[in-house]
Design a protein around this motif. Structure first.
Motif, PDB file in Angstrom:
ATOM      1  N   LEU A 114       0.865  -1.179   0.000  1.00  0.00           N
ATOM      2  CA  LEU A 114       0.000   0.000   0.000  1.00  0.00           C
ATOM      3  C   LEU A 114       0.899   1.225   0.000  1.00  0.00           C
ATOM      4  CD1 LEU A 114      -2.599  -1.076   2.675  1.00  0.00           C
ATOM      5  CD2 LEU A 114      -2.977  -0.851   0.229  1.00  0.00           C
ATOM      6  N   ASN A 115       0.402   2.323  -0.583  1.00  0.00           N
ATOM      7  CA  ASN A 115       1.254   3.487  -0.801  1.00  0.00           C
ATOM      8  C   ASN A 115       1.861   4.090   0.470  1.00  0.00           C
ATOM      9  OD1 ASN A 115       2.213   4.356  -3.158  1.00  0.00           O
ATOM     10  ND2 ASN A 115       0.877   6.130  -3.340  1.00  0.00           N
ATOM     11  N   SER A 116       1.074   4.160   1.544  1.00  0.00           N
ATOM     12  CA  SER A 116       1.602   4.819   2.740  1.00  0.00           C
ATOM     13  C   SER A 116       2.084   3.811   3.771  1.00  0.00           C
ATOM     14  CB  SER A 116       0.521   5.705   3.344  1.00  0.00           C
ATOM     15  OG  SER A 116      -0.579   4.910   3.699  1.00  0.00           O
ATOM     16  N   ASP A 117       2.180   2.533   3.366  1.00  0.00           N
ATOM     17  CA  ASP A 117       2.556   1.471   4.283  1.00  0.00           C
ATOM     18  C   ASP A 117       4.081   1.393   4.385  1.00  0.00           C
ATOM     19  OD1 ASP A 117       2.334  -0.630   5.973  1.00  0.00           O
ATOM     20  OD2 ASP A 117       1.833  -2.108   4.438  1.00  0.00           O
ATOM     21  N   HIS A 118       4.685   2.402   5.012  1.00  0.00           N
ATOM     22  CA  HIS A 118       6.142   2.411   5.095  1.00  0.00           C
ATOM     23  C   HIS A 118       6.632   3.038   6.402  1.00  0.00           C
ATOM     24  CE1 HIS A 118       5.982   6.661   4.088  1.00  0.00           C
ATOM     25  NE2 HIS A 118       5.170   6.358   3.088  1.00  0.00           N
ATOM     26  N   ALA A 119       7.876   2.748   6.736  1.00  0.00           N
ATOM     27  CA  ALA A 119       8.455   3.159   8.021  1.00  0.00           C
ATOM     28  C   ALA A 119       8.490   4.669   8.193  1.00  0.00           C
ATOM     29  CB  ALA A 119       9.873   2.590   8.138  1.00  0.00           C
ATOM     30  N   VAL A 120       8.705   5.415   7.098  1.00  0.00           N
ATOM     31  CA  VAL A 120       8.795   6.871   7.196  1.00  0.00           C
ATOM     32  C   VAL A 120       7.450   7.470   7.613  1.00  0.00           C
ATOM     33  CG1 VAL A 120       9.277   9.007   5.916  1.00  0.00           C
ATOM     34  CG2 VAL A 120      10.733   7.022   5.612  1.00  0.00           C
ATOM     35  N   ASN A 121       6.367   6.825   7.203  1.00  0.00           N
ATOM     36  CA  ASN A 121       5.049   7.288   7.616  1.00  0.00           C
ATOM     37  C   ASN A 121       4.928   7.242   9.144  1.00  0.00           C
ATOM     38  OD1 ASN A 121       2.423   8.178   7.401  1.00  0.00           O
ATOM     39  ND2 ASN A 121       1.586   6.129   7.094  1.00  0.00           N
ATOM     40  N   ILE A 122       5.353   6.125   9.730  1.00  0.00           N
ATOM     41  CA  ILE A 122       5.294   5.986  11.194  1.00  0.00           C
ATOM     42  C   ILE A 122       6.245   6.987  11.850  1.00  0.00           C
ATOM     43  CG2 ILE A 122       5.675   4.409  13.124  1.00  0.00           C
ATOM     44  CD1 ILE A 122       5.081   2.128  11.076  1.00  0.00           C
ATOM     45  N   SER A 123       7.456   7.095  11.297  1.00  0.00           N
ATOM     46  CA  SER A 123       8.441   8.041  11.816  1.00  0.00           C
ATOM     47  C   SER A 123       7.891   9.470  11.771  1.00  0.00           C
ATOM     48  CB  SER A 123       9.727   7.930  10.998  1.00  0.00           C
ATOM     49  OG  SER A 123      10.617   8.952  11.336  1.00  0.00           O
ATOM     50  N   ASN A 124       7.270   9.842  10.650  1.00  0.00           N
ATOM     51  CA  ASN A 124       6.682  11.178  10.512  1.00  0.00           C
ATOM     52  C   ASN A 124       5.623  11.431  11.587  1.00  0.00           C
ATOM     53  OD1 ASN A 124       8.260  11.877   8.344  1.00  0.00           O
ATOM     54  ND2 ASN A 124       6.706  11.452   6.794  1.00  0.00           N
ATOM     55  N   GLN A 125       4.805  10.401  11.840  1.00  0.00           N
ATOM     56  CA  GLN A 125       3.756  10.560  12.861  1.00  0.00           C
ATOM     57  C   GLN A 125       4.378  10.806  14.230  1.00  0.00           C
ATOM     58  OE1 GLN A 125       0.723  10.901  11.841  1.00  0.00           O
ATOM     59  NE2 GLN A 125       1.260  10.247   9.775  1.00  0.00           N
ATOM     60  N   ILE A 126       5.472  10.096  14.517  1.00  0.00           N
ATOM     61  CA  ILE A 126       6.144  10.268  15.818  1.00  0.00           C
ATOM     62  C   ILE A 126       6.720  11.686  15.924  1.00  0.00           C
ATOM     63  CG2 ILE A 126       8.032   9.463  17.315  1.00  0.00           C
ATOM     64  CD1 ILE A 126       7.679   6.674  16.001  1.00  0.00           C
ATOM     65  N   ILE A 127       7.321  12.171  14.818  1.00  0.00           N
ATOM     66  CA  ILE A 127       7.895  13.519  14.830  1.00  0.00           C
ATOM     67  C   ILE A 127       6.805  14.575  15.019  1.00  0.00           C
ATOM     68  CG2 ILE A 127       9.144  15.248  13.435  1.00  0.00           C
ATOM     69  CD1 ILE A 127      10.768  12.847  12.306  1.00  0.00           C
ATOM     70  N   LYS A 128       5.677  14.395  14.330  1.00  0.00           N
ATOM     71  CA  LYS A 128       4.542  15.312  14.499  1.00  0.00           C
ATOM     72  C   LYS A 128       4.079  15.327  15.954  1.00  0.00           C
ATOM     73  CE  LYS A 128       1.963  14.756  10.281  1.00  0.00           C
ATOM     74  NZ  LYS A 128       0.647  14.530   9.698  1.00  0.00           N
ATOM     75  N   MET A 129       4.038  14.122  16.534  1.00  0.00           N
ATOM     76  CA  MET A 129       3.597  13.978  17.923  1.00  0.00           C
ATOM     77  C   MET A 129       4.573  14.704  18.856  1.00  0.00           C
ATOM     78  SD  MET A 129       2.375  10.318  19.321  1.00  0.00           S
ATOM     79  CE  MET A 129       3.960   9.776  19.955  1.00  0.00           C
ATOM     80  N   TRP A 130       5.869  14.524  18.561  1.00  0.00           N
ATOM     81  CA  TRP A 130       6.898  15.186  19.384  1.00  0.00           C
ATOM     82  C   TRP A 130       6.741  16.701  19.308  1.00  0.00           C
ATOM     83  CZ3 TRP A 130      11.016  18.356  17.602  1.00  0.00           C
ATOM     84  CH2 TRP A 130      11.907  18.764  18.599  1.00  0.00           C
ATOM     85  N   ILE A 131       6.558  17.237  18.097  1.00  0.00           N
ATOM     86  CA  ILE A 131       6.404  18.688  17.918  1.00  0.00           C
ATOM     87  C   ILE A 131       5.219  19.187  18.741  1.00  0.00           C
ATOM     88  CG2 ILE A 131       5.727  20.469  16.237  1.00  0.00           C
ATOM     89  CD1 ILE A 131       7.460  18.977  14.152  1.00  0.00           C
TER      90      ILE A 131
END
Ligand SMILES: [Mn+2]
Length: 381
Positions: free
Chosen positions: A234-251
């Protein structure tokens, strides 16, 4: 409940029949043998025979439904397990506190430069131990700090007032891609994603201490895909997607003033001081092919001055038009047995783009002085 699971006919299920019988027997409601014989005599046998006939014709269909259900259950368990692993890795990881210091501009000199800072091919979780290179999860931390310090030096030398950090992908080594990775990997995939994200956040915060305006975005590489096969993903089924979510959460949770920019999974672009830059990892769009910049311009309806990527694990720059470039930056990981095997030896490097209104300069950031001995010392510390 049975219907939801795909079993529409309880009469044809022997276990179900047995269950009811047992319940009837236990509660004294099962008819005795004489009555049972009467039932048969009453032509009830016919209905049982019908039921058996139905059972046979339903059998294939039921098997098919059973397979689909079992697959669904397996997939659901796998996803739940993965989310739980991420959750527990997050709980065990300490993230840096956000600080938003005011950076006073230099009164004597104009501060009109911007910089794009690329992070590429970290391959966190990879383990390399060969004469030319040493790499493990401990070493990554030191290498990212070193890169941040080089970036800070460039910020100060060039009076940079804004930085756009673009992660070009392959943040994790991933344990399931090539067979070779199975024994060249450390940590589970969930741990790799959480731990590399912690280091990326450290990297962002370290730079934020020296410049006020920072954006961050990340696109995925081939190693980031959850399944090795690019066609079954699936298009968004990748590690960077999860990493991005964590960074957004941190911000959000830490109150950082770093701006997170959402982008496509495999493409992003940016306008800095009037110049247009496109970013790809480089596995889907070959940066060796001279027409890639023109093709991306066509696809996204924009005049790009440069397209930047990673993937090849080496620095390269191709002028494909009048002051228009296709460039690839090297990897944080450096050489491994795989690159040696395919004769693609190259040094560890990263890259930035210095931009002002009059010009832009794509610059390789070297990792000179990171000998294997030094890396090993860092790892042992
Ligand atoms: Mn890579």
């Amino acid at each position: 409940m049975m219907e939801q699971e795909g079993f529409y006919d309880s009469d044809t299920n022997e276990n179900y029949r047995g269950l009811i019988k047992r319940f009837q027997k236990d509660s004294g409601r099962l008819k005795d043998a004489t009555t049972h014989a009467d039932l048969i005599a009453d032509n009830k046998l016919q209905s049982i025979q019908n039921a058996i006939g139905q059972l046979n014709s339903k059998k294939l269909e039921t098997q098919e439904q059973g397979r689909a259900i079992r697959r669904l259950v397996r997939q659901t368990n796998k996803d739940l397990l993965f989310i739980n692993e991420i959750k527990s890795a997050l709980e065990k990881t300490d993230f840096v506190l956000a600080e938003n210091p005011v950076i006073l501009p230099d009164a004597e000199q104009d501060t009109n430069s911007s910089m794009i800072v690329c992070l590429s091919d970290i391959h966190y979780g990879a383990y390399v131990d060969m004469p030319e290179n040493y790499y493990d999860t401990q070493v990554v931390e030191g290498l990212l700090i070193k890169y941040a310090d080089k970036v800070i030096k460039l910020i100060e030398e060039n009076k940079v007032y804004s930085v756009d950090i673009v992660n070009l992908g392959d943040i994790v080594e991933h344990a399931y891609m090539r067979n070779q990775n199975l024994y060249d990997s450390e940590e589970t995939l969930s741990e790799q994603i959480v731990h590399v994200t912690k280091l990326i956040i450290d990297f962002i915060q370290r730079i934020r201490q020296h410049v006020e305006l920072i954006t961050y975005r990340g696109i995925a590489g081939n190693h980031d895909r959850m399944q090795g096969d690019k066609n079954s993903n699936l298009n968004s089924d990748h590690a960077v997607n999860i990493s991005n979510q964590i960074i957004k959460m941190w911000i959000e949770l830490s109150g950082s003033d770093v701006e997170f920019i959402d982008s496509d999974s495999y493409f992003t672009d940016i306008n800095v001081q009037g110049w247009n830059f496109a970013f790809v990892h480089g596995d889907r769009n070959s940066l060796n092919k001279k027409t890639t910049l023109a093709e991306l311009g066509e696809q996204y309806d924009r005049h790009y001055d440069a397209v930047l990527g990673g993937h090849l694990h080496r620095f390269s720059m191709l002028e494909v038009g009048d002051n228009r470039f296709q460039a690839t930056f090297g990897s944080i990981k450096g050489m491994d047995e795989y690159s040696k095997k395919i004769s693609a030896k190259s040094s560890r490097s990263q890259g930035v783009v210095l931009v002002n209104q009059n010009e832009f300069e794509i610059r390789k950031v070297n990792y000179n002085g990171c000998s294997k001995v030094l890396l090993l010392c860092k790892s042992i510390e």
